[in-house]
Design a protein around this motif. Structure first.
Motif, short mmCIF file in Angstrom:
data_model
loop_
_atom_site.label_atom_id
_atom_site.label_comp_id
_atom_site.label_asym_id
_atom_site.label_seq_id
_atom_site.Cartn_x
_atom_site.Cartn_y
_atom_site.Cartn_z
N LEU A 234 6.95 -4.44 -12.92
CA LEU A 234 6.22 -4.53 -11.92
C LEU A 234 4.63 -4.55 -12.41
CD1 LEU A 234 7.90 -2.90 -8.84
CD2 LEU A 234 7.81 -5.38 -9.45
N GLY A 235 4.45 -4.61 -13.57
CA GLY A 235 3.12 -4.70 -14.23
C GLY A 235 2.27 -3.36 -14.37
N TYR A 236 2.86 -2.02 -14.19
CA TYR A 236 2.27 -0.76 -14.52
C TYR A 236 2.23 -0.73 -16.06
CZ TYR A 236 2.01 -0.22 -9.42
OH TYR A 236 1.94 -0.18 -8.32
N GLU A 237 1.13 -0.24 -16.49
CA GLU A 237 1.12 0.20 -18.05
C GLU A 237 1.77 1.47 -18.30
OE1 GLU A 237 -3.05 -0.04 -19.35
OE2 GLU A 237 -3.51 -1.78 -18.31
N ARG A 238 1.84 2.25 -17.28
CA ARG A 238 2.43 3.74 -17.67
C ARG A 238 3.14 4.05 -16.49
NH1 ARG A 238 -2.70 4.38 -17.78
NH2 ARG A 238 -2.67 5.81 -16.05
N PRO A 239 4.39 4.59 -16.54
CA PRO A 239 5.21 5.09 -15.39
C PRO A 239 4.61 6.09 -14.73
CG PRO A 239 6.61 4.85 -17.35
CD PRO A 239 5.05 4.62 -17.86
N SER A 240 3.61 6.93 -15.16
CA SER A 240 2.93 8.05 -14.65
C SER A 240 2.02 7.46 -13.65
CB SER A 240 2.31 8.96 -15.62
OG SER A 240 1.22 8.13 -16.35
N GLN A 241 1.44 6.15 -13.96
CA GLN A 241 0.42 5.59 -13.10
C GLN A 241 1.16 4.95 -11.68
OE1 GLN A 241 -0.92 2.10 -14.76
NE2 GLN A 241 -2.36 1.31 -12.76
N PHE A 242 2.32 4.47 -12.02
CA PHE A 242 3.18 4.03 -11.01
C PHE A 242 3.64 5.10 -10.04
CE2 PHE A 242 7.63 3.70 -9.81
CZ PHE A 242 7.49 2.86 -8.49
N THR A 243 4.30 6.17 -10.66
CA THR A 243 4.73 7.44 -9.83
C THR A 243 3.46 7.91 -8.94
OG1 THR A 243 6.27 7.89 -11.64
CG2 THR A 243 5.69 9.64 -10.04
N HIS A 244 2.31 7.83 -9.48
CA HIS A 244 1.24 8.54 -8.73
C HIS A 244 0.94 7.71 -7.61
CE1 HIS A 244 -2.70 10.49 -7.69
NE2 HIS A 244 -2.96 9.07 -7.90
N GLU A 245 1.03 6.36 -7.71
CA GLU A 245 0.56 5.47 -6.61
C GLU A 245 1.59 5.43 -5.51
OE1 GLU A 245 -0.84 1.70 -7.75
OE2 GLU A 245 -2.00 2.48 -9.48
N TYR A 246 2.93 5.47 -6.20
CA TYR A 246 4.17 5.27 -5.34
C TYR A 246 4.37 6.71 -4.33
CZ TYR A 246 8.99 4.60 -3.88
OH TYR A 246 10.03 4.46 -3.04
N THR A 247 4.14 7.89 -5.03
CA THR A 247 4.33 8.71 -4.31
C THR A 247 3.05 8.94 -2.94
OG1 THR A 247 3.34 10.18 -5.87
CG2 THR A 247 5.55 10.39 -5.82
N ARG A 248 1.96 8.52 -3.60
CA ARG A 248 0.81 8.63 -2.49
C ARG A 248 1.26 7.69 -1.34
NH1 ARG A 248 -4.71 6.41 -4.58
NH2 ARG A 248 -3.42 4.63 -4.83
N LEU A 249 1.87 6.58 -1.43
CA LEU A 249 2.18 5.51 -0.39
C LEU A 249 3.34 6.21 0.38
CD1 LEU A 249 1.40 3.14 1.09
CD2 LEU A 249 2.63 1.63 -0.38
#
Length: 70
Positions: free
Chosen positions: A36-51
């Motif tokens: 889905l275009g995220y450079e780092r899984p940690s970036q994705f996890t942060h945004e996902y858990t915030r939403l």
């Protein structure tokens, strides 16, 4: 109609697509993040858990197991 590229989706749309894929359970978090275009899984996890919070392992625990007849 072809599926849009990840960079054509809004951040919320990408996260909703991720939620759909995570609940399907066929892929792990890192695979989905990269697809889905995220450079780092940690970036994705942060945004996902915030939403949404929680991640897939918590979502799977919420699913009702399917009973089969013997």
């Amino acid at each position: 109609m072809a599926a849009p590229y990840p960079n054509e989706l809004s951040p919320d749309q990408r996260l909703r697509e991720a939620r759909t894929r995570l609940t399907a359970g066929a892929q792990d978090v890192a695979q989905i993040a990269y697809q889905l275009g995220y450079e780092r899984p940690s970036q994705f996890t942060h945004e996902y858990t915030r939403l949404f919070a929680p991640l897939r392992h918590d979502l799977r625990a919420q699913q009702v197991p399917v009973q089969t007849s013997a």
